[in-house]
Design an enzyme around this catalytic site. Structure first.
Site, PDB file in Angstrom:
ATOM      1  N   HIS A 187       0.813  -1.216   0.000  1.00 38.85           N
ATOM      2  CA  HIS A 187       0.000   0.000   0.000  1.00 38.85           C
ATOM      3  C   HIS A 187       0.846   1.265   0.000  1.00 38.85           C
ATOM      4  O   HIS A 187       0.398   2.312  -0.436  1.00 38.85           O
ATOM      5  CB  HIS A 187      -0.957   0.010   1.185  1.00 38.85           C
ATOM      6  CG  HIS A 187      -2.144  -0.878   0.968  1.00 38.85           C
ATOM      7  ND1 HIS A 187      -2.158  -2.201   1.317  1.00 38.85           N
ATOM      8  CD2 HIS A 187      -3.355  -0.640   0.406  1.00 38.85           C
ATOM      9  CE1 HIS A 187      -3.315  -2.740   0.991  1.00 38.85           C
ATOM     10  NE2 HIS A 187      -4.069  -1.811   0.428  1.00 38.85           N
ATOM     11  N   GLY A 188       2.049   1.175   0.521  1.00 39.30           N
ATOM     12  CA  GLY A 188       2.887   2.365   0.511  1.00 39.30           C
ATOM     13  C   GLY A 188       4.108   2.157   1.380  1.00 39.30           C
ATOM     14  O   GLY A 188       4.131   1.276   2.252  1.00 39.30           O
TER      15      GLY A 188
END
Lengths: 345, 450
Positions: free
Chosen positions: B306-307
């Site tokens: 996701h990051g």
């Protein structure tokens, strides 16, 4: 036929798309003139929806059966039958018809344009200079530091930034007539001022009570509409009207608060170049006798003249915890006792 | 070019569909491949070569790996698999985590996972290597799912790549799904998102506890309707083209535990991690300690996917804690009552989303102290009545969001979809959707709205 019944939504989509696009196309130079779009990326029907959003309905278009009553007032059945759409729809072509002859009368497009323009211009400046010079011998007043009781008889008029000041500035004794999205064009139209739990227009609210100070900050929401000149015309008219309604108040015209560099660099409309141009013109309205120009950007911008990034999340509004900076700035801009007028008298 | 834009819905899509339907069957894949590349180029021309390279490299590796079916799996296959995965994940790593790249190429997180699944499936012998470059390209770049999923397995669309036809009923069904997805995004997500924006504008340290909770719920609904709406649009577009794209969301907020929530949320991503990480590591068959380790690996990777910023690690860790607690003791407790599980999910999940939404770790902490004001005193200039106006403005959207988080509307729709009432309902959503799309694109400030 049976197959068609299986694709009702497709038919609805295609028919709606076609019909509304035709309406948008027909009205592109008429009621939807303000919504011109790049047709390569945006369909014509978008204009119809934008119109609906602004309360402009397709049947208000000139040339529709409903707009006929406006031209021949009693000639159409629709007009007599249905009172509302008659005058409503008639209004558009009627005003158009009215502005045309009026237009030809005033600026006189024939040979005398230059002389007419010239006289108008000089007349304007003469009167303006005259009143300022002869009418009042008051000396310009100066800014002084004041305490919070200064705001006891103050009213703030503005958009979402002023809403923020109301909610987070802690100025509990001041009055606020502000709402999100407010702009100079809607200022006198919308009933956005709450007085004793009742919503009323700004004119009514300013008639109901007299204040000592009026703080006015508006001008960012309308940056995408009209020109700087059309904006300033409305703005100056608004200041005049406030003067009339509040004859004893000093009026602060506040420079529009700037945006961050990030926003300014990426936005073709809402950028600091545009704000600067507007603020320069707003500043000219100040006479330092009744109308004062103050610019909160002195307190919230960095050296490059952009709104400081640490004061905002959305590049436009101060954090709730930062409105104190604005309040402190306002406290440094009280108006000194009217020593000037005292001397003059 | 996002799906919820006029340039996509009323320019690119109709033009593409007309060409696509007029094209003879044997060229349909080529047209779709070309159309998808055009779609990507409009979005991010500079990285289209990366996408094409991904198709080419994996096409070649897969072909080399399985030149003939009898060869079986040997060292050569293993080496080729590792090389292909190093190439795929190496690029993802470079752009996402190395810090050298300035921006993330559009859709790379999604298409890397999709092609990795393909190459692993080829290695495992689950699917044969695709012989046609165009077909593989069509599968990977197919514009409905290129930018934000769902992550489709090659085996799910293989037969459709070889042969598919679109009936008028399929088109109509796809269109309806597309419209409902558009509605979820522009009627609910984008508008309730304005409340979250408002909260961020005021600043986390200056919000009342009531507003903090409203913000957390608003963000939870925004994220759901945004992403689920996007996935629905992809599904609808897929069936308009003759593909069946898998379901990505199944009423996640109706879950009764966090682990169930994650089986209902972004299903194709969870499926990917289960299939290609969790199960190969041994899943839950190697004892409790190993199960927890495997869960840890999966959630560490999910968070990283996701990051790369620190808040995603906090987010992943918070989910991992909830999942571990459920596995250890909580699950038995939650199952005792029908209500308690729902309350627990609706309390815990929005909290975890805050670590997803707020990137500054210090601000996450401040937000927690605003949600639970007895934790610490970090408040500055709070206006205690700040929630009253938002509550007045947003309660209809909350009501709508809650209603459509339950299975009730889709259950009703399932019964009436073939009748007039169903068509009218979709037509209303279309009209409202286009209306809100108009006023939000017309006004560049919709997200801020002075």
């Amino acid at each position: 036929m049976k197959r068609l019944a299986k694709c009702r939504v497709t038919i609805f989509l295609l028919a709606g798309w076609a019909a509304l696009s035709v309406l948008g196309y027909m009205g592109r130079n008429d009621i939807y003139k303000a919504y011109q779009k790049d047709v390569r990326t945006t369909p014509y029907f978008v204009m119809v929806f934008e119109g609906i959003h602004d309360g402009i309905w397709p049947w208000m278009m000139s040339g529709t059966p409903w707009s006929q009553p406006g031209e021949h007032v009693t000639g159409n059945v629709n007009g007599g039958d249905d009172g509302r759409p008659g005058p409503d729809a008639g209004g558009v072509p009627e005003t158009e018809a009215l502005t045309d002859p009026a237009g030809t009368e005033a600026p006189n497009p024939a040979g005398s344009t230059e002389s007419a323009g010239g006289t108008a211009g000089t007349e304007g400046t003469e009167t303006a200079g005259g009143t300022a010079g002869a009418g009042e011998t008051v000396l310009p007043r100066e800014f002084v530091q004041v305490d919070e009781s200064w705001f006891d008889d103050a009213v703030f008029i503005g958009d979402s930034r002023t809403v923020g000041l109301r909610d987070y500035g802690g100025l509990d004794t001041a009055t606020f007539y502000a709402t999100v999205g407010m702009n100079v064009y809607d200022l006198w139209e919308e009933a956005f001022c709450e007085v004793d739990g009742e919503k009323m227009t700004l004119a009514d609210a300013l008639t109901a009570k007299q204040y000592g100070k009026v703080y006015f900050q508006i001008g960012i929401n309308e940056m995408g509409t009209g020109t700087i000149d059309s904006f300033m015309q409305e703005y100056a008219a608004a200041v005049e009207r406030i003067k009339e309604l509040q004859p004893n108040a000093v009026i602060y015209v506040q420079g529009i608060m700037r945006v961050t560099q990030k926003k300014s660099d990426s936005d073709p409309i809402f950028n600091n170049r545009g704000i600067l141009l507007r603020n320069e013109r707003i500043a000219l309205l100040a006479d330092n006798v009744r109308v004062f120009y103050i610019d909160v950007n002195e307190a919230v911008c960095n050296d490059a003249g952009n709104l400081r990034e640490d004061l905002t999340f959305d590049d436009l509004h101060l954090y709730g915890s930062k409105y104190g900076i604005w309040v402190d700035f306002l406290l440094s801009k009280g108006i000194g006792e009217i020593s000037g007028s005292g001397q003059a008298e | 070019m996002v799906f919820s834009s006029f340039s996509f819905l009323f320019r690119f899509l109709p033009v593409f569909l007309i060409i696509y339907y007029l094209t003879p069957v044997r060229f349909k894949n080529l047209v779709l491949f070309a159309g998808s590349i055009a779609f990507y180029t409009v979005g991010e021309a500079e990285y289209v070569i990366l996408l094409a390279g991904c198709v080419l490299v994996n096409y070649l590796f897969a072909r080399l790996m399985y030149r003939d079916y009898m060869e079986g799996r040997g060292t050569k296959q293993k080496v080729l698999l590792v090389l292909a995965l190093v190439y795929d994940f190496g690029l993802l790593f470079f752009f996402k985590y190395s810090g050298f790249a300035e921006e993330l190429p559009l859709g790379i997180s999604f298409y890397t996972f999709q092609i990795a699944a393909y190459i692993i499936d080829v290695y495992r012998g689950k699917v044969p290597a695709e012989r046609s470059f165009v077909k593989l390209g069509t599968y990977l770049t197919m514009f409905p799912q290129l930018v934000a999923g769902p992550i489709i397995n090659y085996s799910e669309v293989r037969s459709a790549l070889n042969h598919r036809r679109v009936t008028i009923e399929q088109f109509e069904d796809g269109l309806k799904t597309l419209i409902i997805g558009l509605g979820a995004k522009v009627i609910i997500a984008d508008r309730i998102g304005l409340l979250w924006n408002h909260v961020r504008m005021i600043g986390v340290s200056s919000i009342s506890t009531q507003l903090a909770w409203m913000g957390a719920f608003a963000y939870s609904l925004e994220l759901y309707f945004d992403f689920a709406g996007y996935s629905l649009m992809a599904r609808g577009l897929g069936s308009m083209l003759g593909f069946k794209i898998p379901v990505n969301f199944r009423h996640p907020y109706m879950a009764k535990s966090v682990s169930e929530f994650w089986r209902r949320w972004h299903i194709t991503l969870g499926r990917w991690f289960r299939e290609y990480v969790y199960i190969p590591l041994g899943g839950n068959r190697r004892g409790r300690a190993r199960t927890f380790f495997n869960l840890f690996v999966v959630w560490a990777l999910t968070a990283l996917w996701h990051g790369s910023s620190g808040n995603f690690l906090i987010w992943g860790a918070s989910l991992l804690c909830a999942l571990a607690a459920e596995k250890l003791f909580l699950q038995r407790f939650l199952e005792r009552s029908r209500v308690i599980g729902h309350v627990y999910v609706l309390f815990v999940v929005p909290l975890t989303w805050m670590a997803f939404a707020i990137t500054d770790i210090r601000e996450i902490w401040i937000y927690m102290t605003r949600l639970f004001p007895f934790f610490g005193r970090t408040a500055v200039a709070v206006n205690a009545r700040d929630y009253i106006q938002p509550a007045k403005d947003y309660w209809p959207l909350f009501a709508l969001g809650i209603l459509f988080s339950t299975p009730l509307p889709s259950e009703i729709y399932r019964r009436i979809r073939r009748r007039w009432a169903g068509s009218i309902a979709v037509a209303v959503i279309l009209a409202l959707g286009v209306y809100y799309l108009t006023i939000s694109t017309n006004n560049p400030f919709m997200y801020f709205n002075f």
